[in-house]
Every structure is written in C-alpha cells, then in structure tokens.
Design an enzyme around this catalytic site. Structure first.
Site, PDB file in Angstrom:
ATOM      1  CG  ASP A 217      -2.019   1.055   1.128  1.00  0.00           C
ATOM      2  OD1 ASP A 217      -2.979   0.896   0.355  1.00  0.00           O
ATOM      3  OD2 ASP A 217      -1.883   2.079   1.829  1.00  0.00           O
ATOM      4  CE1 TYR A 351      -4.270   6.899  -0.378  1.00  0.00           C
ATOM      5  CE2 TYR A 351      -3.483   7.185   1.875  1.00  0.00           C
ATOM      6  CZ  TYR A 351      -3.907   6.359   0.847  1.00  0.00           C
ATOM      7  OH  TYR A 351      -3.961   5.001   1.042  1.00  0.00           O
ATOM      8  CG  HIS A 404      -4.941  -3.581   0.879  1.00  0.00           C
ATOM      9  ND1 HIS A 404      -4.347  -3.019  -0.225  1.00  0.00           N
ATOM     10  CD2 HIS A 404      -4.791  -2.673   1.884  1.00  0.00           C
ATOM     11  CE1 HIS A 404      -3.867  -1.830   0.076  1.00  0.00           C
ATOM     12  NE2 HIS A 404      -4.118  -1.595   1.353  1.00  0.00           N
TER      13      HIS A 404
END
Length: 426
Positions: A217, A351, A404
């Site tokens: 990730d 982000y 994930h």
C-alpha cells in the site's frame, strides 16, 4: 545497477550494528528499554502510555455514536453497512481491551529519532542469528505497525517458526510521519519520496551497511521510492502492491486472461472503490474533522478500503470466522492507534502530498526487485506487469491466500514469501 556490499561486508556491518543489543532479543521481543543497534545520540527509547482518561473518552464516544439510517441496498455499494458498524461498535464499547494491546506493543523494543524535523517512531527487533539480513518494512493506510507485528517472531527467529537460520532478518518497523506514534509533519513536502529518504537516514543511524526493504500500500510507494533513490547499502526491495499500475495501465500488456482480469479489477476500483483515495488526495482536512471527532466514523472510513478486506472484517464482527489474523481485536488495535494518537487527518494528508507529485518523471529502480501478488489485493498483478514496471525484477510469486493486508491477514504465508524473495539477496 548501484554497487552493493559483499556478503562479508554486510555481515560485518550487521555485527557492528548489534554490539549494544541486549541478549534478551534472542528468543523474542526484547524489553522496550533495550538499547538500539547503535549508540547514535539522536535515538531514544519509547514506550506507549495512553492516559486512562483518553481511553475512557474513546469508549464513551463509541457508545454515544449517532447512527445513520440503514443502507438501501443489500451489499456494500453504498458504503459500510449499518449492521457491520454497529457490531463493531458494540464490541469496541463493551469488550475491547486497549491495555492488552498496549502491553503487547511495549514488549517490543521501540524508539524515536528526529529526522528532517519530524519524530520517527520505530520498532527494532534484532535476530539472535549472526548472519541475519537487516530489513526495513513499511506499513500502509489504513494500517500501521500493528499489521506487521505478527511477522516479527517468524522473521527474526526462523528456527522457532519452521525456517532455517539462513532465513533470519533483523527488523526495523517505522511508523510513517503523520501515522501512529510518529510525529505529524508541520510543513509541506512529506510525500513518499521524502519518507524514503528518511528511512535511508534511519538505517544509516542504526548502523546497517547492507539491508533490504519491503512495503505494501503506501508502504509500497515508500519502498518503491527508496528503490529509485538506491541509497548506499540498499540491496533490493520487495513489494506486494504494484504501485506504477495505479498511475495507469496504458503501457501494460492486456492480452492474456490474467492481464485482462487485472485491468478489469483496476477499472472497478477506479469507478467504484477509490472514494477514500479521492477525498484524502484532495480534501484531507475536510474528512479530518469527522475522523478526529467520532471513533466510529474513523473505523468506518478505515474499513471502507477494498471489497475483499471489508467483507472479511465485517464477517468477523458479525459472528463469522475471521480470515486468518483479521480478528476483531486486531482490527480494533489498529483503529484505536489512529484514534488515540489523533492521526486520522495527518495520515490522510499523506495522500494529498503524494498527489502533488503524481505524474512527475521518476528515475528507474536500479536495485533488484521482488514481488508477491496476493489474490485478494485490489488487483493481482501478473508477472508481465511486474516485469514491465521493474526491469530489475529478480523474483515473482503468486500467493495462494491473502489480500490487501497480506502481512496482517496471513503472517506465516507472508513470511514465507519474504524468505523466498530475499534468499537471492543474501
């Protein structure tokens, strides 16, 4: 390719770095007061000690949640389902024990050091095996060091977990700036590339002259950037998310069934699964108000990441068997770290930072690359995509289980993937 230390140099560096380590690390986590692997004056011991009032406030806010009406569909297409969120809240408010996890985390040696103006928190566990390979592993979002802790024993003490001494690692598990127990950046510019530079400095301070890196990730983006920087001592990297494909698949082959399936999965994610990514990349401050005010809002936001992990976690809270290690307790350990440290908005802001540099030209990765494709990931990257993204690909593997949160969900399988991936790097 950058020059690499010889095996003898690597071992000498690892041994030199370990001269001050307490012998209690031999059979498991050392006390949190154990010395770091170097006498660098900027490294100081750290222990988690959340005030009782803060834990009580978390439980009170969970119990006082103002609930939305039930979704109007039978699936998760409108978001986290009300029954799942309420089941999570009931367990959180009545049965969850933060002190259990706090004691678990404090059983590992933890430290902090200031790098580039930000306090970096990290767990460091050294192996008792002299030839162990130093490894820095980076968590993702909505994760933390919590998702990596179950791998510590098997990676550092393989002979006690079905492996051989030749598979041993010295582990460094840092918290990304703005996440968990690391400090929050107070200035712009802390993208994954800057974090990668901080990791290179961290490993230098710890005295490691040769090491490898791993990430999934956001951690995969950090590790990808670290590979492109190729700092002195970095021998290679391992990833379990193909970061370049997230920027577009235009240059990737789409001829085989496997390639078409990966492209279709990415398209589904782009059209219906990336709401969190858009919000955090464009308005992290806005979502931050909810994430810091309501523990249940924070939990729902974190659960609504990808379909595979959501269904597994939802099933665990609604009475079904957990998928591997994704238990109710472990999930709430992770969410509680975010709540109790107040890092919902600062983690989201990472982000936004990455979005400011997306599309910029990047140097190729000159160091060897290993990749593991897990079936429950947002997309299972084919070997052809990994080869196109990383011409220095040395190892590729398709795992049989896991998604994930691969290290968290299937720690033993994840460990086996890392052992196989890094054998040729030793």
């Amino acid at each position: 390719m950058t020059s690499q230390p010889t095996r003898r140099q690597l071992l000498q560096g690892s041994l030199a770095a370990g001269l001050t380590v307490a012998a209690s690390t031999a059979l498991g986590p050392a006390p949190a007061s154990a010395a770091p692997s170097t006498g660098h004056p900027g490294i100081r011991p750290f222990r988690v000690a959340i005030r009782r009032e803060r834990v009580a406030e978390m439980r009170r806010r969970v119990a006082a949640t103002r609930w939305p009406s039930r979704e109007l569909v039978a699936d998760r297409s409108q978001g986290v389902q009300l029954a799942s969120a309420q089941a999570l809240a009931r367990f959180w408010a009545t049965s969850y024990d933060w002190r259990r996890f706090e004691a678990k985390l404090n059983a590992f040696p933890q430290f902090k050091t200031e790098i580039d103006g930000v306090d970096i928190h990290f767990v460091q566990v050294r192996s008792r095996h002299r030839d162990a390979l130093p490894l820095v592993m980076t968590h993702g979002w909505p994760g933390s060091v919590v998702e990596l802790l179950e791998t510590v024993g098997p990676l550092t003490d393989p002979t006690a977990h079905g492996g051989s001494a030749a598979d041993a690692f010295h582990l460094v598990l840092p918290s990304i700036p703005g996440y968990g127990f690391s400090g929050k950046p107070a200035e712009l510019g802390w993208d994954t590339n800057r974090t990668a530079r901080a990791w290179a400095e961290l490993m230098r301070r710890l005295g490691y002259t040769g090491y490898v890196a791993q990430g999934g990730d956001v951690g995969a983006a950090v590790t990808d950037n670290l590979g492109r920087l190729a700092p002195p001592g970095l021998l290679g990297i391992h990833l379990n998310l193909l970061v370049p494909a997230l920027g577009g698949t235009g240059n990737l082959p789409k001829n085989t069934d496997e390639e078409k399936a990966a492209a279709a999965a990415l398209q589904t994610f782009s059209t219906s699964g990336r709401g969190y990514l858009v919000e955090q990349s464009t308005r992290p401050q806005t979502i931050g108000y909810a994430l810091l005010d309501s523990p249940v809002a924070l939990a729902a936001w974190m659960l609504d990441h990808d379909t595979d992990s959501y269904l597994k976690i939802s099933r665990a809270f609604r009475g079904g068997p957990p998928s591997g290690n994704l238990t109710r307790e472990h999930v709430l350990d992770n969410v509680s770290v975010y709540w109790l440290t107040g890092t919902g908005e600062s983690a989201a802001r990472a982000y936004w930072e990455r979005a400011q540099t997306s599309g910029h030209p990047q140097a190729p990765v000159p160091v060897p690359v290993a990749f593991s494709a897990f079936p429950g990931e947002i997309f299972q990257a084919p070997r052809s995509w990994a080869e196109a993204s990383y011409p220095t690909l040395r190892h590729y593997s398709k795992a049989t289980r896991g998604g994930h949160f691969a290290a968290w969900e299937e720690p033993q399988l994840f460990v086996e993937e890392l052992r196989a991936a890094f054998r040729s790097f030793r």
